[in-house]
Motif scaffolding. Sequence first.
Motif, PDB file in Angstrom:
ATOM      1  N   VAL A  11      -0.170 -21.332 -51.665  1.00  0.00           N
ATOM      2  CA  VAL A  11       0.592 -20.898 -51.009  1.00  0.00           C
ATOM      3  C   VAL A  11       2.145 -20.671 -51.648  1.00  0.00           C
ATOM      4  CG1 VAL A  11       1.705 -20.734 -48.451  1.00  0.00           C
ATOM      5  CG2 VAL A  11      -0.637 -21.400 -48.828  1.00  0.00           C
ATOM      6  N   LYS A  12       2.918 -19.269 -51.548  1.00  0.00           N
ATOM      7  CA  LYS A  12       4.119 -19.097 -52.293  1.00  0.00           C
ATOM      8  C   LYS A  12       4.769 -20.513 -51.862  1.00  0.00           C
ATOM      9  CE  LYS A  12       4.051 -14.214 -51.503  1.00  0.00           C
ATOM     10  NZ  LYS A  12       5.035 -12.888 -50.753  1.00  0.00           N
ATOM     11  N   PRO A  13       5.722 -20.839 -52.865  1.00  0.00           N
ATOM     12  CA  PRO A  13       7.032 -21.646 -52.894  1.00  0.00           C
ATOM     13  C   PRO A  13       7.621 -21.484 -52.170  1.00  0.00           C
ATOM     14  CG  PRO A  13       6.698 -21.096 -55.236  1.00  0.00           C
ATOM     15  CD  PRO A  13       5.477 -20.473 -54.179  1.00  0.00           C
ATOM     16  N   ASP A  14       8.118 -20.557 -51.559  1.00  0.00           N
ATOM     17  CA  ASP A  14       8.886 -20.029 -51.210  1.00  0.00           C
ATOM     18  C   ASP A  14       9.562 -19.771 -49.526  1.00  0.00           C
ATOM     19  OD1 ASP A  14       8.276 -17.874 -51.026  1.00  0.00           O
ATOM     20  OD2 ASP A  14       9.610 -16.850 -52.164  1.00  0.00           O
ATOM     21  N   LEU A  15       8.623 -20.154 -49.528  1.00  0.00           N
ATOM     22  CA  LEU A  15       8.096 -20.770 -47.599  1.00  0.00           C
ATOM     23  C   LEU A  15       8.705 -21.694 -47.672  1.00  0.00           C
ATOM     24  CD1 LEU A  15       4.336 -19.384 -47.254  1.00  0.00           C
ATOM     25  CD2 LEU A  15       6.229 -18.439 -47.075  1.00  0.00           C
ATOM     26  N   THR A  16       9.414 -21.757 -45.839  1.00  0.00           N
ATOM     27  CA  THR A  16      10.146 -22.804 -45.573  1.00  0.00           C
ATOM     28  C   THR A  16       8.497 -24.278 -44.986  1.00  0.00           C
ATOM     29  OG1 THR A  16       9.656 -22.083 -42.970  1.00  0.00           O
ATOM     30  CG2 THR A  16      11.860 -21.902 -44.390  1.00  0.00           C
ATOM     31  N   GLU A  17       8.465 -25.110 -45.166  1.00  0.00           N
ATOM     32  CA  GLU A  17       7.716 -26.352 -44.292  1.00  0.00           C
ATOM     33  C   GLU A  17       6.752 -25.579 -42.744  1.00  0.00           C
ATOM     34  OE1 GLU A  17       6.925 -30.547 -43.533  1.00  0.00           O
ATOM     35  OE2 GLU A  17       8.347 -30.106 -45.212  1.00  0.00           O
ATOM     36  N   GLU A  18       7.666 -25.235 -41.969  1.00  0.00           N
ATOM     37  CA  GLU A  18       6.775 -24.248 -40.786  1.00  0.00           C
ATOM     38  C   GLU A  18       6.488 -23.043 -41.594  1.00  0.00           C
ATOM     39  OE1 GLU A  18       7.144 -25.888 -37.691  1.00  0.00           O
ATOM     40  OE2 GLU A  18       8.052 -26.746 -38.650  1.00  0.00           O
ATOM     41  N   ASP A  19       6.683 -21.981 -42.227  1.00  0.00           N
ATOM     42  CA  ASP A  19       6.033 -21.416 -42.659  1.00  0.00           C
ATOM     43  C   ASP A  19       4.617 -21.434 -43.547  1.00  0.00           C
ATOM     44  OD1 ASP A  19       8.400 -19.705 -40.946  1.00  0.00           O
ATOM     45  OD2 ASP A  19       8.765 -19.093 -42.726  1.00  0.00           O
ATOM     46  N   ALA A  20       4.712 -23.257 -44.372  1.00  0.00           N
ATOM     47  CA  ALA A  20       3.959 -23.217 -44.377  1.00  0.00           C
ATOM     48  C   ALA A  20       2.417 -23.468 -43.992  1.00  0.00           C
ATOM     49  CB  ALA A  20       3.834 -23.803 -45.732  1.00  0.00           C
ATOM     50  N   LYS A  21       2.954 -24.089 -43.366  1.00  0.00           N
ATOM     51  CA  LYS A  21       2.044 -24.455 -41.857  1.00  0.00           C
ATOM     52  C   LYS A  21       1.166 -23.352 -41.067  1.00  0.00           C
ATOM     53  CE  LYS A  21       4.474 -29.630 -41.375  1.00  0.00           C
ATOM     54  NZ  LYS A  21       5.176 -30.136 -40.265  1.00  0.00           N
ATOM     55  N   GLY A  22       2.352 -22.505 -40.634  1.00  0.00           N
ATOM     56  CA  GLY A  22       1.814 -21.262 -40.293  1.00  0.00           C
ATOM     57  C   GLY A  22       0.810 -20.930 -40.702  1.00  0.00           C
ATOM     58  N   VAL A  23       0.901 -20.929 -42.108  1.00  0.00           N
ATOM     59  CA  VAL A  23       0.169 -20.087 -42.660  1.00  0.00           C
ATOM     60  C   VAL A  23      -1.716 -21.001 -43.401  1.00  0.00           C
ATOM     61  CG1 VAL A  23      -1.017 -19.684 -45.923  1.00  0.00           C
ATOM     62  CG2 VAL A  23       0.866 -18.855 -44.428  1.00  0.00           C
ATOM     63  N   TYR A  24      -1.409 -22.583 -43.024  1.00  0.00           N
ATOM     64  CA  TYR A  24      -2.743 -23.197 -42.496  1.00  0.00           C
ATOM     65  C   TYR A  24      -2.987 -23.539 -41.683  1.00  0.00           C
ATOM     66  CZ  TYR A  24       0.754 -26.012 -46.310  1.00  0.00           C
ATOM     67  OH  TYR A  24       0.956 -26.220 -47.349  1.00  0.00           O
ATOM     68  N   LYS A  25      -1.873 -22.874 -40.499  1.00  0.00           N
ATOM     69  CA  LYS A  25      -3.699 -22.669 -39.367  1.00  0.00           C
ATOM     70  C   LYS A  25      -4.314 -21.241 -39.568  1.00  0.00           C
ATOM     71  CE  LYS A  25      -2.077 -22.715 -34.158  1.00  0.00           C
ATOM     72  NZ  LYS A  25      -3.093 -22.027 -33.974  1.00  0.00           N
ATOM     73  N   ALA A  26      -3.758 -19.854 -39.329  1.00  0.00           N
ATOM     74  CA  ALA A  26      -3.904 -19.132 -39.752  1.00  0.00           C
ATOM     75  C   ALA A  26      -5.311 -18.943 -40.808  1.00  0.00           C
ATOM     76  CB  ALA A  26      -2.589 -18.127 -40.626  1.00  0.00           C
ATOM     77  N   ILE A  27      -5.076 -20.100 -41.807  1.00  0.00           N
ATOM     78  CA  ILE A  27      -6.632 -20.250 -42.406  1.00  0.00           C
ATOM     79  C   ILE A  27      -7.431 -20.994 -41.888  1.00  0.00           C
ATOM     80  CG2 ILE A  27      -8.099 -21.476 -44.405  1.00  0.00           C
ATOM     81  CD1 ILE A  27      -4.927 -21.179 -45.910  1.00  0.00           C
ATOM     82  N   GLY A  28      -7.398 -22.072 -41.329  1.00  0.00           N
ATOM     83  CA  GLY A  28      -8.116 -22.741 -39.891  1.00  0.00           C
ATOM     84  C   GLY A  28      -8.888 -22.147 -39.501  1.00  0.00           C
ATOM     85  N   ASP A  29      -7.804 -21.086 -38.539  1.00  0.00           N
ATOM     86  CA  ASP A  29      -8.242 -19.770 -37.196  1.00  0.00           C
ATOM     87  C   ASP A  29      -9.044 -19.247 -37.642  1.00  0.00           C
ATOM     88  OD1 ASP A  29      -6.441 -21.041 -35.483  1.00  0.00           O
ATOM     89  OD2 ASP A  29      -4.472 -19.848 -35.474  1.00  0.00           O
ATOM     90  N   SER A  30      -9.120 -18.714 -38.881  1.00  0.00           N
ATOM     91  CA  SER A  30      -9.900 -17.333 -39.510  1.00  0.00           C
ATOM     92  C   SER A  30     -10.796 -17.669 -39.416  1.00  0.00           C
ATOM     93  CB  SER A  30      -8.945 -17.042 -40.900  1.00  0.00           C
ATOM     94  OG  SER A  30     -10.138 -16.352 -42.023  1.00  0.00           O
ATOM     95  N   ILE A  31     -11.441 -19.428 -40.252  1.00  0.00           N
ATOM     96  CA  ILE A  31     -12.637 -20.219 -40.371  1.00  0.00           C
ATOM     97  C   ILE A  31     -13.183 -20.144 -38.801  1.00  0.00           C
ATOM     98  CG2 ILE A  31     -13.592 -21.942 -41.155  1.00  0.00           C
ATOM     99  CD1 ILE A  31     -11.154 -22.553 -43.093  1.00  0.00           C
ATOM    100  N   ALA A  32     -12.663 -20.242 -38.133  1.00  0.00           N
ATOM    101  CA  ALA A  32     -13.277 -20.729 -36.618  1.00  0.00           C
ATOM    102  C   ALA A  32     -13.493 -19.701 -35.965  1.00  0.00           C
ATOM    103  CB  ALA A  32     -12.076 -21.248 -36.211  1.00  0.00           C
ATOM    104  N   LYS A  33     -12.681 -17.868 -36.414  1.00  0.00           N
ATOM    105  CA  LYS A  33     -12.629 -16.955 -35.611  1.00  0.00           C
ATOM    106  C   LYS A  33     -13.844 -16.409 -36.723  1.00  0.00           C
ATOM    107  CE  LYS A  33     -10.946 -13.564 -36.892  1.00  0.00           C
ATOM    108  NZ  LYS A  33      -9.891 -12.410 -37.267  1.00  0.00           N
TER     109      LYS A  33
END
Length: 94
Positions: A11-33
Amino acid sequence: MDNNYEGVFIVKPDLTEEDAKGVYKAIGDSIAKNSGAVKKDEVWGKRPLAYAVKKYKEGYYYKVDFASPPGAISKLEAACKLNAAILRSMITRR
């Protein structure tokens, strides 16, 4: 029958920690979907890249072990390519 997979996402390094967590959650949601189930996920943190990717020299690494039907992997890879915050992804069968 579901197969076991391992995915590594950079994941891009210039994201805030909250934005990075959102990306991780989106990956998990995509797997579940796509009828998959996350078994284990690890945040490896910010690490240097072997070579520059889109002018970035480092990125946040994220690893996910999951079970998924084989047909859902192409959908997950397509979703990763559409997400601008993910620099690279690699999904392998375990």
